[in-house]
Design an enzyme around this catalytic site. Structure first.
Site, mmCIF file in Angstrom:
data_model
loop_
_atom_site.group_PDB
_atom_site.id
_atom_site.type_symbol
_atom_site.label_atom_id
_atom_site.label_comp_id
_atom_site.label_asym_id
_atom_site.label_seq_id
_atom_site.Cartn_x
_atom_site.Cartn_y
_atom_site.Cartn_z
ATOM 1 C CG LEU A 140 46.433 45.636 46.074
ATOM 2 C CD1 LEU A 140 45.101 44.976 45.718
ATOM 3 C CD2 LEU A 140 46.193 46.907 46.881
ATOM 4 C CG ASP A 141 50.305 44.373 52.256
ATOM 5 O OD1 ASP A 141 51.278 44.811 51.618
ATOM 6 O OD2 ASP A 141 49.928 44.848 53.350
ATOM 7 C CD GLN A 142 51.159 35.735 49.935
ATOM 8 O OE1 GLN A 142 52.118 36.032 50.621
ATOM 9 N NE2 GLN A 142 50.990 34.503 49.481
ATOM 10 C CB THR A 187 45.409 43.370 50.612
ATOM 11 O OG1 THR A 187 46.004 43.623 51.889
ATOM 12 C CG2 THR A 187 44.373 44.434 50.319
ATOM 13 C CG HIS A 236 52.641 45.623 56.284
ATOM 14 N ND1 HIS A 236 53.360 44.752 57.078
ATOM 15 C CD2 HIS A 236 52.470 44.972 55.099
ATOM 16 C CE1 HIS A 236 53.613 43.643 56.404
ATOM 17 N NE2 HIS A 236 53.084 43.754 55.198
#
Length: 544
Positions: free
Chosen positions: A387-389, A391, A488
């Site tokens: 997961l993106d940082q 998120t 993203h």
């Protein structure tokens, strides 16, 4: 009052009692200073006049400087506007290569003439007709050869069946042999006939294409030489008064050479002009004005950091005192990572926003480092997806090598089902459709990572299904179902004009409304247990 267009160093009319910083801001991570906001406001009428008829917006920048008469500011735009880099009132290019009779324009005209000649030859009527005939002939040959192979195979099977059915007379056996020999000879004859015609047309195409190939090679050599000539003349000053050209600045980078357009962004223009004229840079900010490009995501009036691919090496040279890591490293500290399920093969954790999935360049904890400390004897890579940082939400951990392999297979073959929940900047009234599918291919910009753009030529397929499920404090609440797993993906699909055209609230890359966090949460995940095959589902409601 002075004529704005007659000046390049504009006196600050709205600085008032604003405190003047003693150090320049970090151009890769900043909030615009009040002085920059004042300078932007003063420059906006002239910026709007300059791009009045432009269909696509432009990146502008302001640099507040100290002069002998007090505070002033410089304004600049990236690249050119209507073919000019010297519009009055704005800082000129570091090197103006656009003079009509200058070296660059003369040799650019030679390259343009080659382009026209190449295009003319490629579109030659006889060449196009020959190319079509050749393509049709190759397709016809493939169809004929396929049919011959099929008939030969049928005949071979029939001969095998006849021989297997019982003894044949010598005459019958001779007939089968003659049939086999005839069909093989016929196949060779057909193949030879087609190959002769294909070779003839291929040779004819070579007569057309060899000059085109030579002209393309010449064009590449001329273009490379002209580009190098240009970069050698882009001499930029630094804060110590030293000068260096772009070739030397980029030679020790991973690229080894300057990328196209290097040195033409606002930041190098503004700093070079300040150093050249003995001005002390105070604060700088860059902002987009006008309509967004069709591929990238830009918001009118939004401030943006400097790009890393083109600007980072140049700015490191121009501001040697800033040559430190732009990342916020900080001290390593423990972050809670709640476990919501665990057995011998897997664990399911609730990742908080702000926590990396895997280690980065900083010394912060990540999901990986935390679970590695929890399971020191695990023989697996542990993390099977990311997961993106910024998120938050549910993440799967594979505690054994076999579990990781199986879970990664499920992700690769899109067997894992995920649901995200997000708050968007605009309300539900901004949507004409309450559910649908977004299909926009994404391309990772190598010169501006981690930024992703929509690119129909180079991008990878990215598909997201969405459903508007409510509204919170004036922000649409949307459920997102990614069918692919691009970097993203959800953020770009929400923000892009051809997607939802409504960025995730708090998205500092693609959005236009700062907030305390990115309001994107991985709410649920559905998969098969890597060991038992049992269907498993986990859900973690968002905190927003």
């Amino acid at each position: 009052m002075n004529d704005w267009k007659a000046l390049t160093i504009h006196p600050m009319a709205q600085s008032g009692d604003i405190e003047v910083p003693t150090q320049m801001n970090d151009l890769f991570s900043y909030e615009p200073h009040a002085l920059c906001l004042a300078a932007r406001d003063e420059a906006m009428p002239h910026i709007n006049e300059l791009i009045l008829d432009e269909k696509e917006g432009k990146m502008f920048g302001v640099l507040v400087v100290e002069t002998s008469d007090g505070l002033g500011y410089l304004a600049a735009y990236s690249g050119q506007i209507r073919g000019r880099s010297d519009w009055p009132g704005f800082v000129p290019a570091v090197y103006d290569y656009l003079q009509p009779d200058g070296f660059f324009k003369v040799h650019e005209a030679e390259i343009s003439a080659l382009n026209r000649e190449i295009e003319t030859r490629q579109n030659d009527k006889e060449r196009l007709e020959t190319s079509k005939i050749l393509a049709d002939l190759k397709r016809e040959y493939m169809e004929v050869a396929t049919e011959l192979n099929y008939q030969n195979m049928k005949a071979k099977v029939r001969r095998h069946e006849l021989r297997a059915a019982g003894p044949l007379t010598q005459e019958q056996e001779d007939e089968l042999i003659r049939e086999s020999q005839f069909m093989k000879a016929e196949s060779r004859r057909v193949k030879m006939g087609y190959n002769e015609r294909i070779d003839e047309l291929t040779a004819k195409m070579a007569q057309f294409d060899e000059p085109i190939r030579e002209m393309k090679a010449e064009r590449r050599q001329l273009s490379d030489a002209l580009q190098r000539w240009l970069f050698e003349r882009f001499e930029v000053l630094n804060s110590e008064g030293k000068s260096k050209n772009l070739i030397d600045i980029f030679k020790d980078t991973s690229l080894g050479r300057p990328p196209s357009g290097a040195g033409e962004c606002c930041e190098p223009k503004l700093l070079h002009y300040a150093y050249k004229n003995g001005l002390r840079p105070v604060q700088m900010a860059m902002f987009w004005v006008g309509a967004s490009p069709s591929l990238e995501i830009r918001h009118n009036g939004r401030f943006y950091p400097a790009c890393r691919g083109k600007c980072l090496p140049i700015l490191r040279w121009m501001m040697p005192e800033k040559e430190k890591k732009t990342e916020d490293v900080g001290e390593k500290k423990l972050i809670e990572l709640p476990t919501i399920y665990e057995d011998e093969a897997i664990a399911v954790v609730n990742k908080p926003f702000g926590l990396l999935s895997v280690p980065g360049v900083s010394d912060y904890y990540s999901v990986w480092s935390i679970v590695r400390e929890r399971y020191p004897d695990a023989d697996s890579p542990l993390t099977v997806h990311r997961l993106d940082q910024p998120t938050s939400g549910v993440m799967l951990i594979g505690k054994t090598k076999d579990a990781c392999v199986e879970l990664q297979r499920q992700f690769a073959e899109r067997e894992v089902q995920k649901r995200y929940v997000a708050l968007l900047e605009q309300p539900t009234s901004a949507f004409a459709e309450k559910k649908g599918t977004i299909d926009l291919p994404l391309y990772s910009q190598p010169l501006n990572r981690p930024y992703q753009s929509v690119d129909y030529e180079n991008g990878k397929k990215a598909v997201t299904e969405y459903e508007i499920i409510g509204e919170t404090d004036g922000h649409a609440r949307v459920a997102l179902y990614p069918k692919t797993g691009r970097t993203h993906q959800l953020r770009v699909h929400c923000a892009h004009i051809k997607g939802l055209n409504n960025p995730v609230l708090g998205d500092n890359l693609y959005g236009n409304m700062p907030s305390r966090r990115l309001f994107l949460h991985a709410e649920s995940i559905h998969f098969h247990h890597p060991t038992t095959g049992e269907e498993m589902s986990f859900q973690i409601p968002p905190e927003f």
